[in-house]
Motif scaffolding. Structure first.
Motif, PDB file in Angstrom:
ATOM      1  N   ALA A 191       4.859  -4.063  -1.102  1.00  0.00           N
ATOM      2  CA  ALA A 191       5.883  -5.100  -1.135  1.00  0.00           C
ATOM      3  C   ALA A 191       7.158  -4.577  -1.772  1.00  0.00           C
ATOM      4  O   ALA A 191       8.262  -5.036  -1.465  1.00  0.00           O
ATOM      5  CB  ALA A 191       5.370  -6.321  -1.895  1.00  0.00           C
ATOM      6  N   SER A 192       7.024  -3.592  -2.662  1.00  0.00           N
ATOM      7  CA  SER A 192       8.175  -3.045  -3.371  1.00  0.00           C
ATOM      8  C   SER A 192       8.878  -1.946  -2.579  1.00  0.00           C
ATOM      9  O   SER A 192      10.103  -1.850  -2.586  1.00  0.00           O
ATOM     10  CB  SER A 192       7.727  -2.493  -4.731  1.00  0.00           C
ATOM     11  N   ILE A 193       8.103  -1.094  -1.912  1.00  0.00           N
ATOM     12  CA  ILE A 193       8.648  -0.003  -1.099  1.00  0.00           C
ATOM     13  C   ILE A 193       7.933  -0.068   0.247  1.00  0.00           C
ATOM     14  O   ILE A 193       6.815   0.430   0.404  1.00  0.00           O
ATOM     15  CB  ILE A 193       8.443   1.371  -1.765  1.00  0.00           C
ATOM     16  N   LYS A 194       8.575  -0.655   1.217  1.00  0.00           N
ATOM     17  CA  LYS A 194       7.905  -1.065   2.452  1.00  0.00           C
ATOM     18  C   LYS A 194       7.378   0.094   3.294  1.00  0.00           C
ATOM     19  O   LYS A 194       6.391  -0.045   4.004  1.00  0.00           O
ATOM     20  CB  LYS A 194       8.845  -1.942   3.287  1.00  0.00           C
ATOM     21  N   ASP A 195       8.056   1.233   3.278  1.00  0.00           N
ATOM     22  CA  ASP A 195       7.655   2.340   4.151  1.00  0.00           C
ATOM     23  C   ASP A 195       6.669   3.300   3.493  1.00  0.00           C
ATOM     24  O   ASP A 195       6.314   4.327   4.081  1.00  0.00           O
ATOM     25  CB  ASP A 195       8.894   3.123   4.597  1.00  0.00           C
ATOM     26  N   LEU A 196       6.230   2.988   2.298  1.00  0.00           N
ATOM     27  CA  LEU A 196       5.367   3.893   1.544  1.00  0.00           C
ATOM     28  C   LEU A 196       3.996   4.022   2.200  1.00  0.00           C
ATOM     29  O   LEU A 196       3.437   3.037   2.699  1.00  0.00           O
ATOM     30  CB  LEU A 196       5.213   3.346   0.117  1.00  0.00           C
ATOM     31  N   THR A 197       3.443   5.247   2.196  1.00  0.00           N
ATOM     32  CA  THR A 197       2.058   5.421   2.620  1.00  0.00           C
ATOM     33  C   THR A 197       1.148   4.772   1.579  1.00  0.00           C
ATOM     34  O   THR A 197       1.609   4.290   0.545  1.00  0.00           O
ATOM     35  CB  THR A 197       1.714   6.914   2.772  1.00  0.00           C
ATOM     36  N   VAL A 198      -0.157   4.789   1.838  1.00  0.00           N
ATOM     37  CA  VAL A 198      -1.094   4.057   0.988  1.00  0.00           C
ATOM     38  C   VAL A 198      -1.078   4.591  -0.445  1.00  0.00           C
ATOM     39  O   VAL A 198      -1.327   5.781  -0.675  1.00  0.00           O
ATOM     40  CB  VAL A 198      -2.511   4.126   1.575  1.00  0.00           C
ATOM     41  N   HIS A 199      -0.765   3.705  -1.387  1.00  0.00           N
ATOM     42  CA  HIS A 199      -0.772   4.041  -2.813  1.00  0.00           C
ATOM     43  C   HIS A 199      -1.609   3.038  -3.607  1.00  0.00           C
ATOM     44  O   HIS A 199      -1.388   2.857  -4.798  1.00  0.00           O
ATOM     45  CB  HIS A 199       0.656   4.055  -3.357  1.00  0.00           C
TER      46      HIS A 199
END
Length: 398
Positions: free
Chosen positions: A53-61
C-alpha cells in the motif's frame, strides 16, 4: 490435527538454535527466546503487509520474504555453522525489521513524519523541477500535486527505510491508552532491541562501515543463559546481508500478483526477472541461480537487469567472504554467484531463446591515460583561468 510448522521452523538453523531440544537442560531460557521471536513475528506481520500500500510497484516484501531468508541462511551456513540461540534471536529479529521501514505504517505520524525529513523536500523539489521544467518555488513544494506527493513518499520510504528499521526494535506504538512494542519481552528489548535495529539497518550500509561499527567482536551471554551463548554482531550482520542479496527468486514475484499490481518501468523489469528464477542452489562455493523457462527476446531487458542484480549479489558475497576470513571468522558456504563474470556464461543458467546476451559495456583499462585525455591540460590547455571559469559556470548551473 496439530498445527503445521511454518517455513522457517523447518530449517536446520531454527531446529538447532531456538526449537525445542530433546532432554534440554536449557529449555526454560530457550523457550523464552523462542516465544519472544514468535510474538515479534506475529506483531510485525501486519506492518509488513502495509508495504505494498505504501510502495505500489514493490516486489513481495511481506512475512513470506522474511521466512524465506531462514531457508537461504540454511543453504549458506550448512548444518554445523556456529550460531548460538541468542544470535539466532538477533538474526531472526533483524530479518523481521530490515525492510519494515518501507511501510508507511512504521511512521506513527504517517506522511507528516516523512515530510519533516529534509530528504522528502529535496526529492519533491527534484520531481517538481522535472515536471515544471524549472526550479519550483517553496510554496509549490509545500503544496505539490498528489502524483508528486505519492512519488516523493515512495522515494523517501526507500531511502529512509534502513534508518527507520534501526528505531523499530525499541519503538513504542500507542493505541488509545495502551502501549505496544514489536519485541514484547521487556528485558530482551532493553538488552537487544537497539542492537537488532542496528543490525537490520546495517544491510543498507557500506560493509567496511559495518565492520567498524560492530566492535568489540563478541558480546557475553545474557545473564541466565549458558556462558557460551555469546553474540557476534558482525557475523549476524554479514549473514543478514548475504541472505537478503540472494533472495531474488519467483517467490518474490508470483505471476497472479504481478498481473494484479501491474508494476511499471524499472519495477516491472524486477518483477519479470524474478518471476523466471528458481530457488538457488549452493555448490562448490558458489550460489547458482537458474530459470526453468527461457528468457525470450521481449524479456531481454529483464534478463539484463537480473544480470546486474546477480553481479551485485556476487560482489556482496565476495566482500563478506573476505571480511569473515580476514577477521578469522568462519566463512559462509558460498563466496560468489556462478556465471556472473560473463553474460554468455550466465546464459548457461538463465537460458535465452531467440537471442544471445553479449556485454558491450565500455570498460576502462588505462584510467590515468583517459583522465589525461579528457581532463587537465588535454581538455583545458595551459590557461590557468579556465578551471576558475568552469567552477563559476558549475556553481551557476547548480
Amino acid at each position: 490435527m496439530g498445527q503445521q510448522p511454518t517455513m522457517f521452523e523447518g530449517t536446520q538453523l531454527w531446529q538447532r538454535t531456538l526449537a525445542p531440544q530433546k532432554k534440554d537442560q536449557h529449555e526454560a531460557i530457550r523457550s523464552r527466546l523462542r516465544e519472544a521471536f514468535l510474538s515479534f513475528r506475529r506483531n510485525i506481520t501486519p506492518l509488513l503487509e502495509n508495504t505494498h500500500a505504501s510502495i505500489k510497484d514493490l516486489t513481495v516484501h511481506d512475512i513470506s520474504h522474511i521466512d524465506a531468508l531462514w531457508q537461504i541462511a540454511d543453504q549458506l551456513t550448512g548444518d554445523d555453522y556456529p550460531l548460538t540461540p541468542l544470535e539466532a534471536l538477533l538474526l531472526g529479529g533483524a530479518f523481521l525489521l530490515h525492510d519494515a521501514g518501507l511501510a508507511l505504517a512504521a511512521y506513527p505520524d504517517g506522511v507528516e513524519e516523512l515530510r519533516r525529513n529534509p530528504f522528502w523536500r529535496d526529492s519533491a523539489a527534484r520531481i517538481l523541477r522535472k515536471k515544471l521544467g524549472r526550479s519550483p518555488r517553496i510554496d509549490e513544494v509545500d503544496n505539490a500535486p498528489q502524483d508528486v506527493v505519492e512519488r516523493t513518499n515512495e522515494e523517501a520510504l526507500r531511502e529512509l527505510h534502513a534508518r527507520k528499521a534501526e528505531e523499530l526494535g525499541t519503538r513504542r506504538f500507542v493505541s488509545g491508552d495502551r502501549d505496544f512494542y514489536l519485541l514484547e519481552d521487556f528485558e530482551l528489548r532493553e538488552q537487544y532491541g537497539r542492537l537488532i535495529g542496528r543490525i537490520a539497518k546495517s544491510h543498507w550500509d557500506n560493509l567496511a562501515r559495518v565492520a567498524e561499527e560492530f566492535q568489540p567482536p563478541t558480546l557475553g551471554a545474557l545473564p541466565g543463559c549458558p556462558f557460551d551463548w555469546t553474540i557476534d554482531p558482525l557475523k549476524v550482520a554479514c549473514l543478514l546481508r548475504a541472505c537478503d542479496a540472494c533472495h531474488v527468486d519467483a517467490r518474490r514475484a508470483p505471476p497472479l500478483l504481478h498481473a494484479l499490481r501491474k508494476p511499471r518501468g524499472n519495477a516491472e523489469l524486477h518483477w519479470r526477472f524474478q518471476g523466471f528464477i528458481q530457488t538457488m542452489v549452493v555448490e562448490d562455493g558458489q550460489v547458482r541461480f537458474s530459470s526453468a523457462k527461457p528468457f525470450r527476446l521481449d524479456d531481454r531487458e529483464a534478463w539484463w537487469l537480473g544480470y546486474d542484480l546477480l553481479r551485485q549479489a556476487d560482489r556482496e558475497l565476495g566482500e563478506i567472504d573476505s571480511l569473515l576470513r580476514e577477521s578469522r571468522r568462519r566463512p559462509l558456504l558460498a563466496h560468489s554467484v556462478a556465471g556472473v563474470r560473463d553474460a554468455r556464461e550466465l546464459a548457461r543458467y538463465l537460458k535465452t531463446d531467440g537471442w544471445s546476451p553479449v556485454d558491450t559495456r565500455i570498460r576502462a583499462s588505462d584510467v590515468p591515460r583517459i583522465v589525461n585525455i579528457l581532463g587537465g591540460v588535454g581538455l583545458y590547455g595551459l590557461n590557468p583561468t579556465v578551471p576558475l571559469r568552469e567552477l563559476i559556470q558549475n556553481a551557476r548551473d547548480a
